[in-house]
Structure formats: C-alpha cells, structure tokens
Write an enzyme that holds these catalytic residues in place. Structure first.
Site, mmCIF file in Angstrom:
data_model
loop_
_atom_site.group_PDB
_atom_site.id
_atom_site.type_symbol
_atom_site.label_atom_id
_atom_site.label_comp_id
_atom_site.label_asym_id
_atom_site.label_seq_id
_atom_site.Cartn_x
_atom_site.Cartn_y
_atom_site.Cartn_z
ATOM 1 N N LYS A 251 0.726 -1.016 -0.018
ATOM 2 C CA LYS A 251 0.054 0.124 -0.168
ATOM 3 C C LYS A 251 0.968 1.266 0.078
ATOM 4 C CE LYS A 251 -3.470 2.435 3.042
ATOM 5 N NZ LYS A 251 -4.117 2.410 4.149
ATOM 6 N N ASP A 256 -2.536 10.092 3.939
ATOM 7 C CA ASP A 256 -4.124 9.524 3.944
ATOM 8 C C ASP A 256 -4.855 10.661 4.698
ATOM 9 O OD1 ASP A 256 -6.462 8.482 4.219
ATOM 10 O OD2 ASP A 256 -5.653 6.677 5.255
ATOM 11 N N LYS A 263 -10.448 12.710 8.224
ATOM 12 C CA LYS A 263 -9.923 12.394 9.460
ATOM 13 C C LYS A 263 -9.813 13.522 10.327
ATOM 14 C CE LYS A 263 -6.741 8.555 8.116
ATOM 15 N NZ LYS A 263 -7.327 7.346 8.937
ATOM 16 N N ASP A 274 1.601 6.212 5.682
ATOM 17 C CA ASP A 274 0.513 5.236 5.094
ATOM 18 C C ASP A 274 1.092 4.604 3.946
ATOM 19 O OD1 ASP A 274 -1.723 3.918 5.768
ATOM 20 O OD2 ASP A 274 -2.985 5.321 4.489
ATOM 21 N N ASP A 333 -12.237 6.854 3.419
ATOM 22 C CA ASP A 333 -10.916 6.805 4.531
ATOM 23 C C ASP A 333 -10.588 5.286 4.404
ATOM 24 O OD1 ASP A 333 -9.070 7.165 6.071
ATOM 25 O OD2 ASP A 333 -10.173 7.374 7.862
ATOM 26 N N GLU A 335 -9.102 3.607 2.124
ATOM 27 C CA GLU A 335 -8.669 3.673 0.433
ATOM 28 C C GLU A 335 -7.599 2.747 0.481
ATOM 29 O OE1 GLU A 335 -7.671 5.280 3.055
ATOM 30 O OE2 GLU A 335 -5.523 4.788 2.847
ATOM 31 N N ARG A 337 -7.537 -0.530 0.890
ATOM 32 C CA ARG A 337 -8.089 -1.721 0.196
ATOM 33 C C ARG A 337 -8.478 -1.390 -1.146
ATOM 34 N NH1 ARG A 337 -12.484 -2.389 4.878
ATOM 35 N NH2 ARG A 337 -10.912 -0.950 5.936
HETATM 36 N N1 BES Z 1 -4.215 4.168 6.908
HETATM 37 C C1 BES Z 1 -5.622 3.926 7.768
HETATM 38 C C2 BES Z 1 -5.513 3.067 8.745
HETATM 39 C C3 BES Z 1 -4.239 3.542 9.975
HETATM 40 C C4 BES Z 1 -4.667 4.218 10.978
HETATM 41 C C5 BES Z 1 -2.965 2.998 9.861
HETATM 42 C C6 BES Z 1 -4.040 4.365 12.111
HETATM 43 C C7 BES Z 1 -2.155 3.437 10.846
HETATM 44 C C8 BES Z 1 -2.808 4.058 11.963
HETATM 45 C C9 BES Z 1 -6.538 3.620 6.817
HETATM 46 O O1 BES Z 1 -6.596 3.975 5.424
HETATM 47 C C10 BES Z 1 -7.745 3.865 7.535
HETATM 48 O O2 BES Z 1 -8.196 5.024 7.474
HETATM 49 N N2 BES Z 1 -8.534 3.182 7.883
HETATM 50 C C11 BES Z 1 -9.877 3.282 8.428
HETATM 51 C C12 BES Z 1 -10.992 2.218 8.149
HETATM 52 C C13 BES Z 1 -12.456 2.446 8.344
HETATM 53 C C14 BES Z 1 -12.920 3.686 7.669
HETATM 54 C C15 BES Z 1 -13.388 1.226 7.960
HETATM 55 C C16 BES Z 1 -9.538 3.055 10.084
HETATM 56 O O3 BES Z 1 -9.020 2.328 10.294
HETATM 57 O O4 BES Z 1 -10.187 3.645 10.888
HETATM 58 ZN ZN ZN Z 2 -4.949 4.426 4.710
HETATM 59 ZN ZN ZN Z 3 -7.651 5.825 5.292
#
Ligand code: BES
Ligand code: ZN
Ligand code: ZN
Length: 484
Positions: A251, A256, A263, A274, A333, A335, A337
């Site tokens: 990834k 992000d 966020k 990220d 968010d 993204e 996947r």
């Molecule tokens: N990059 C984030 C995941 C992440 C969060 C990595 C904190 C490291 C530290 C990912 O893209 C994300 O924002 N995921 C969301 C998914 C949700 C919207 C289903 C998350 O984990 O809150």
């Molecule tokens: Zn992310």
């Molecule tokens: Zn994200």
C-alpha cells in the site's frame, strides 16, 4: 558511514571504540583474551545478562580507548535476536560517547551470527535526520564501522549489511513527509536506489495507463489529489525464466487525509507513513536483488495521496475495479483496500505468482487487536502461514494468524453494488482482509496488516523512534527460503 571488514584482531585494531559481548557466566566473546577485562567485569559487577550495557575505558591489552560491554545472557541461549540487540546497544553507546570509528567482532564462534550482528549495528545506528539543518540534538554518526573476523564470517556480515540497509531504506521512505515523498518522488528514489543492481527492471505507469487497465478502484482514490498517482512495478529476475515469481504488493498512500470522509486533525501527520507497505515492498525487493537470491520476484506499489477536493470520490459513489466487480465507497478513508484491490488483480493476472503477499497499514483496528508486537497475517493456505511463521521467528519480525473466514463477508454487502468498502466496527481488520480476498483467486496469498507495528511507542535496541520498516527482514527471509 563507511562499513568495512578486516582480518585483524579486535583488541589490536586502531579505532575509537570496540563492542564486546560478555556472557552471563562472565566469560568474554572469543575475539579477545584480556585477563584484565575479565577481572574488571567481575569486580565491576557486570553480570552479562542480556540487555545490560556499560562503557569502560583504557583497559590494558586493548588498543581502543573505549569499550562498550554488552550482555549476552546464557551462552546456550545465544540467538540471532540477542546478537542483533546487543550489537545495536553497543554501537549506539560508543557513538553517543563521541566515537567516530568502531570495531566489532563475532560474539561467538558461529560464523552465521555475523549476519544479525551487522543488522544490529546498521539498524541501530539509523536515525532519520536528513531534514534537520540546525537541530542541536543532531549528534554526528560514526565515520567508520569495521568488522574484524574471518572471510567466512565476513560473508555473513556483508549479507547482514545488505538486509539492514534495505530495511533502513524502507524506514526512510515511510518516514519522509508527503510534500517531499510524493508518488513521483517514490518512483525516482527507487530507481536511484536500484541503480547498478543487476537483473532488475523498474516500470512506472501513470494514471492514463491505469485507466486503460480499468483500475477504477485505484483511480477513485487518486481522484481528489493534484499529485499525479503512479503504479510502480519492480521486476527482479534471479531465477530461471520458467520460475513463477514471489510477488509482494504494498500500500503506497503517500498521505491519507481520509478524503471526503476526512480524518480528525489530531495526529493526522502520522498518515505520511501510510506508504509503509510500499516502502517495505521496495526494501524487500532491494534486499533480494542485492543478495542475488536465485528466485524471480515482483514488487508492486500503487502510489497516490488520499485527498478531499471538488474532484474527490464521495461516500456512496460506485466504482468498478479491474476484475469488473462494483464497489460502493461507503467511506473514503478505507482507501488502502481500494488501491490494493486493483494491484492484486494486476499482479495475479500479469505474473501468475507462485506466492503473493500484500503489506499495508490498512486498519486502525489492527492496532487495537494486536498492538505493536505482531503483524496480523490473514491467509487461507497453511503453507503460506507456515512460511510466514518460520521467517517471522527467524528474523524477530513475528506474525500472528488472524481469521480469513467467509462468515465475515456479510458485513460487506451493499444495496447498490457487488460490495461496499467498509464492514462496520466489528472485526474491522478482518472485514478489510475479506474485502481484499474478493480480488485474489489463488490460495497462496497472505495479507499482512502492519498498522500496529510500524510506529512502536518506544525505541528499541535497534529500532528507532518512528518508522521501523517492518517486515522487510522477514519477507527477505521468506524469499531466501523459497530459493532453497
Ligand atoms: N491508513 C488508515 C489505517 C491506519 C490508521 C493506519 C491508523 C495506521 C494508523 C486506513 O486507511 C484507514 O483510515 N482505515 C480506517 C478504516 C475505516 C474507515 C473502516 C480506520 O482504520 O479507521
Ligand atoms: Zn490509509
Ligand atoms: Zn484511510
């Protein structure tokens, strides 16, 4: 820093400092035979337990002025991780005391242990400080690190240097801020790093190419950003033409923000990391190619920012991935996947890999589930799990197997498309993995969620504050085991 090897004895070498391992029984590593030192450790109460460290000066019979004593614990229990940690502690102790040239030798007679010894030194000395011009804390690094030992040991040492430098590259790429480390910068920096490395071809594709490939999921993430997205593929041919490759997919979100599902601002800066999956992918390929491992390997990194803008994707938009599946984007968010889905489809259909591993800082939920010590590993096949488990243990970058079970897929049902990109709060890491599984046909695939391990809360003997570049060592080890 110059890294060299010499056949000389550690106690004779003309350097500012040396690192000496002391076992729990008070005995010293075979590189040295100073009676005075042995006496000293007894009188000075240095017990030699693992993790112990002390600087001593001017010991008769030893040319170097400074000696960093590091505990190795029980002789019978000496292993790669004890060596890696002791080496990291020792070199840092000398550097922080002002040493500019340092000598080190194997802690026992086993030539193989020179590998983790080098890793501990090079990983331990890493600091991300290239952007500081006037920070008073910027302490100078070593000028020279010399390994003293036999040619056989030096071969293992050299391999350890390559592995550690590959991991340090991943750390750096994960750490650099997003205004510098754009998708374009990533591709240029990768090309520079591979310059002169044989049997490697790097392909960089742009958004027009991605459109031709019908990568609607990847492009939906890139839509909100003014920074051109890139899709980079590193091909390493170390094996025969008919050998199916080991594929690693990472990834590469260079920042992000969450997109329209923005966020919160507190801590958002961490999302410059990220792209740590992409960074680890590049590091893995770099290690395999520089070690000339006799396999074919592919590194695939979709690279883009995730930004809100007038052109950005909106919640409930529906996009089509390159395998034709329609996706309702319920939350912009989620993204990672999306970009990985197109990358997985592309890798599988283009390269028909023997084994496929993706790496991603995919879910905050992974941190909640496993914290900072284990990488979450999701896979159907026991074979790939066993390979991960073995390499994780061998390199001290451990994996914990998580469920990848159809029962969780219900949460991804959409009322307007084939699936939606989020599955609600329960089992957030598992539903993310289930989403990815919709884009992979073979069993021999594993998804690694590194969101928990990438930024540990404390510095370790050879881990910096900040991005640790996991799991480059484990994935290089998997590739080497595939070769044998
Ligand atoms: N990059 C984030 C995941 C992440 C969060 C990595 C904190 C490291 C530290 C990912 O893209 C994300 O924002 N995921 C969301 C998914 C949700 C919207 C289903 C998350 O984990 O809150
Ligand atoms: Zn992310
Ligand atoms: Zn994200």
């Amino acid at each position: 820093m110059e890294i060299t090897t010499a056949l000389s004895k550690l106690d004779q070498i003309d350097v500012d400092g040396i690192v000496l391992g002391i076992f729990g029984d008070g005995s010293c590593c075979p590189a040295i035979e100073s009676e005075v030192l042995v006496e000293f450790t007894k009188i000075g109460g240095f017990s030699g337990k693992s993790g112990e460290k002390r600087l001593v000066y001017n010991i008769p019979g030893i040319a170097a002025k400074r000696i960093a004593l590091v505990g190795l614990g029980n002789k019978e229990e000496l292993n790669h991780e004890v060596v890696r940690s002791a080496a990291g502690l020792g070199v840092k102790l000398l550097r922080d005391d002002g040493a500019k040239t340092v000598g080190i030798a194997s802690f026992d007679g086993d030539a193989e242990l020179a590998g983790p010894l080098a890793e501990g030194c090079i990983l331990g000395l890493y600091r991300f400080e290239e952007l500081m011009t006037m920070n008073p804390d910027k302490r100078p690094n070593l000028d020279k690190l010399i390994f003293c030992g036999s040619n056989d040991e030096a071969n293992y040492w050299d391999e350890g240097v390559v592995i550690a430098e590959a991991q340090n590259f991943a750390r750096r790429m994960g750490e650099l801020p997003a205004n510098i480390a754009t998708p374009t910068f990533f591709t240029k920096e990768t090309k520079k790093k591979f310059d002169g490395v044989p049997n490697v071809e790097i392909k960089v594709y742009d958004e027009a190419w991605a459109k031709e490939q019908k990568m609607g999921a990847f492009l939906s993430v890139a839509a909100g950003s003014d920074e051109p997205a890139k899709f980079m593929v590193i091909e390493y041919r170390g094996g025969s033409d008919d050998q199916k490759p080991y594929a690693v997919i990472g990834k590469g979100i260079t920042f992000d923000t969450g997109g329209i599902s923005l966020k919160g601002s507190s801590g958002m800066g961490a999302m410059r990391g990220d792209c740590s999956g992409a960074a680890a992918t590049i590091g893995t390929l770099l290690g395999l190619a520089k070690l000339k491992v006799p396999i074919n390997a592919i590194g695939v990194t979709p690279l883009t920012e995730n930004m809100p803008s007038g052109k950005a994707t909106k919640p409930s938009d529906v996009v089509f991935a390159s395998n034709g599946k329609s996706i309702e984007i319920d939350n912009t968010d989620a993204e990672g996947r999306l970009i990985l889905s197109d990358a997985l489809v592309y890798t599988e259909k283009t390269y028909d890999p023997h084994m496929m591993v993706d790496i991603a800082t995919l879910t905050g939920a992974m941190m909640v589930a496993l914290g900072e010590h284990y990488v979450g590993a999701f896979c159907k096949s026991d074979t790939i799990w066993e390979a991960l488990e073995a390499s994780g243990k061998a390199t001290a970058e451990e994996f914990w197997r998580m469920p990848l079970d159809k029962k969780y897929s219900k949460q991804l049902k959409s009322t307007i498309a084939d699936l939606k990109n989020v599955g609600g709060r329960p089992a957030g890491s598992i539903t993310a993995a289930m989403f990815l599984s919709e884009f992979v046909e073979r069993d021999n695939w594993a998804h690694l969620d590194i969101a928990g391990v990438t930024w540990p809360s404390t510095e370790g003997p050879y881990k910096p504050k900040g991005n640790v570049g996991m799991p480059v060592r484990a994935l290089i080890d998997m590739g080497r085991k595939l070769a044998s």
